[in-house]
Design a protein around this motif. Structure first.
Motif, mmCIF file in Angstrom:
data_model
loop_
_atom_site.group_PDB
_atom_site.id
_atom_site.type_symbol
_atom_site.label_atom_id
_atom_site.label_comp_id
_atom_site.label_asym_id
_atom_site.label_seq_id
_atom_site.Cartn_x
_atom_site.Cartn_y
_atom_site.Cartn_z
ATOM 1 N N LYS A 174 0.834 -1.214 0.000
ATOM 2 C CA LYS A 174 0.000 0.000 0.000
ATOM 3 C C LYS A 174 0.866 1.260 0.000
ATOM 4 O O LYS A 174 0.548 2.239 -0.675
ATOM 5 C CB LYS A 174 -0.951 0.007 1.215
ATOM 6 N N LYS A 175 1.956 1.240 0.749
ATOM 7 C CA LYS A 175 2.855 2.392 0.789
ATOM 8 C C LYS A 175 3.494 2.628 -0.577
ATOM 9 O O LYS A 175 3.588 3.758 -1.055
ATOM 10 C CB LYS A 175 3.930 2.187 1.864
ATOM 11 N N ILE A 176 3.930 1.552 -1.218
ATOM 12 C CA ILE A 176 4.515 1.661 -2.556
ATOM 13 C C ILE A 176 3.479 2.196 -3.539
ATOM 14 O O ILE A 176 3.779 3.063 -4.365
ATOM 15 C CB ILE A 176 5.077 0.302 -3.017
ATOM 16 N N GLU A 177 2.259 1.704 -3.454
ATOM 17 C CA GLU A 177 1.190 2.182 -4.333
ATOM 18 C C GLU A 177 0.937 3.674 -4.122
ATOM 19 O O GLU A 177 0.795 4.423 -5.090
ATOM 20 C CB GLU A 177 -0.091 1.388 -4.095
ATOM 21 N N THR A 178 0.910 4.114 -2.876
ATOM 22 C CA THR A 178 0.678 5.528 -2.571
ATOM 23 C C THR A 178 1.798 6.397 -3.116
ATOM 24 O O THR A 178 1.541 7.427 -3.766
ATOM 25 C CB THR A 178 0.556 5.732 -1.043
ATOM 26 N N LEU A 179 3.044 6.012 -2.866
ATOM 27 C CA LEU A 179 4.180 6.797 -3.346
ATOM 28 C C LEU A 179 4.231 6.842 -4.872
ATOM 29 O O LEU A 179 4.457 7.891 -5.480
ATOM 30 C CB LEU A 179 5.483 6.224 -2.790
ATOM 31 N N THR A 180 4.018 5.702 -5.504
ATOM 32 C CA THR A 180 4.088 5.624 -6.955
ATOM 33 C C THR A 180 2.946 6.398 -7.601
ATOM 34 O O THR A 180 3.147 7.094 -8.609
ATOM 35 C CB THR A 180 4.063 4.153 -7.420
ATOM 36 N N THR A 181 1.767 6.317 -7.035
ATOM 37 C CA THR A 181 0.636 7.087 -7.552
ATOM 38 C C THR A 181 0.937 8.579 -7.484
ATOM 39 O O THR A 181 0.617 9.327 -8.409
ATOM 40 C CB THR A 181 -0.644 6.749 -6.773
ATOM 41 N N GLY A 182 1.583 9.021 -6.412
ATOM 42 C CA GLY A 182 1.981 10.423 -6.290
ATOM 43 C C GLY A 182 2.946 10.840 -7.385
ATOM 44 O O GLY A 182 2.832 11.931 -7.958
ATOM 45 N N VAL A 183 3.887 9.985 -7.706
ATOM 46 C CA VAL A 183 4.852 10.273 -8.771
ATOM 47 C C VAL A 183 4.142 10.363 -10.121
ATOM 48 O O VAL A 183 4.383 11.276 -10.912
ATOM 49 C CB VAL A 183 5.967 9.204 -8.811
ATOM 50 N N VAL A 184 3.256 9.426 -10.383
ATOM 51 C CA VAL A 184 2.513 9.424 -11.647
ATOM 52 C C VAL A 184 1.692 10.704 -11.779
ATOM 53 O O VAL A 184 1.714 11.371 -12.819
ATOM 54 C CB VAL A 184 1.608 8.175 -11.754
ATOM 55 N N GLU A 185 0.983 11.071 -10.721
ATOM 56 C CA GLU A 185 0.161 12.280 -10.765
ATOM 57 C C GLU A 185 1.004 13.530 -10.979
ATOM 58 O O GLU A 185 0.617 14.429 -11.724
ATOM 59 C CB GLU A 185 -0.668 12.400 -9.487
ATOM 60 N N LYS A 186 2.164 13.577 -10.350
ATOM 61 C CA LYS A 186 3.039 14.737 -10.514
ATOM 62 C C LYS A 186 3.543 14.844 -11.952
ATOM 63 O O LYS A 186 3.558 15.934 -12.520
ATOM 64 C CB LYS A 186 4.217 14.661 -9.549
ATOM 65 N N THR A 187 3.951 13.726 -12.535
ATOM 66 C CA THR A 187 4.432 13.778 -13.920
ATOM 67 C C THR A 187 3.308 14.147 -14.880
ATOM 68 O O THR A 187 3.547 14.829 -15.874
ATOM 69 C CB THR A 187 5.073 12.443 -14.355
#
Length: 79
Positions: free
Chosen positions: A5-18
């Motif tokens: 879940k933590k990896i999903e949250t962090l990665t989703t944040g990166v995707v949204e930022k890009t």
């Protein structure tokens, strides 16, 4: 499950930022589409990062699957 879940949250944040701030496919999702869904890619490639901005408008879901191969603590990094 917590790590996934933590990896999903962090990665989703990166995707949204890009998508929102940079409007750039730095993750290479266009390359994936080119390789795995070539017919679809041919129709959208010119509008992926410009024009209609399909990358910025895409709904991208992140699912992490974690496999623990060993347990323990690393006391020293390898050189």
């Amino acid at each position: 499950e917590k790590v996934a879940k933590k990896i999903e949250t962090l990665t989703t944040g990166v995707v949204e930022k890009t998508q929102k701030e940079y409007n750039a496919d730095v993750l290479g999702l266009g390359s994936y589409l080119h390789q795995e869904h070539y017919d679809s890619w041919k129709t959208i490639k010119n509008d992926w990062e410009s024009g209609s901005h399909y990358f910025s408008k895409s709904n991208i879901r992140v699912n992490a699957k974690i496999i623990v191969r060993s347990i323990g603590t690393i006391m020293e990094t390898q050189k």
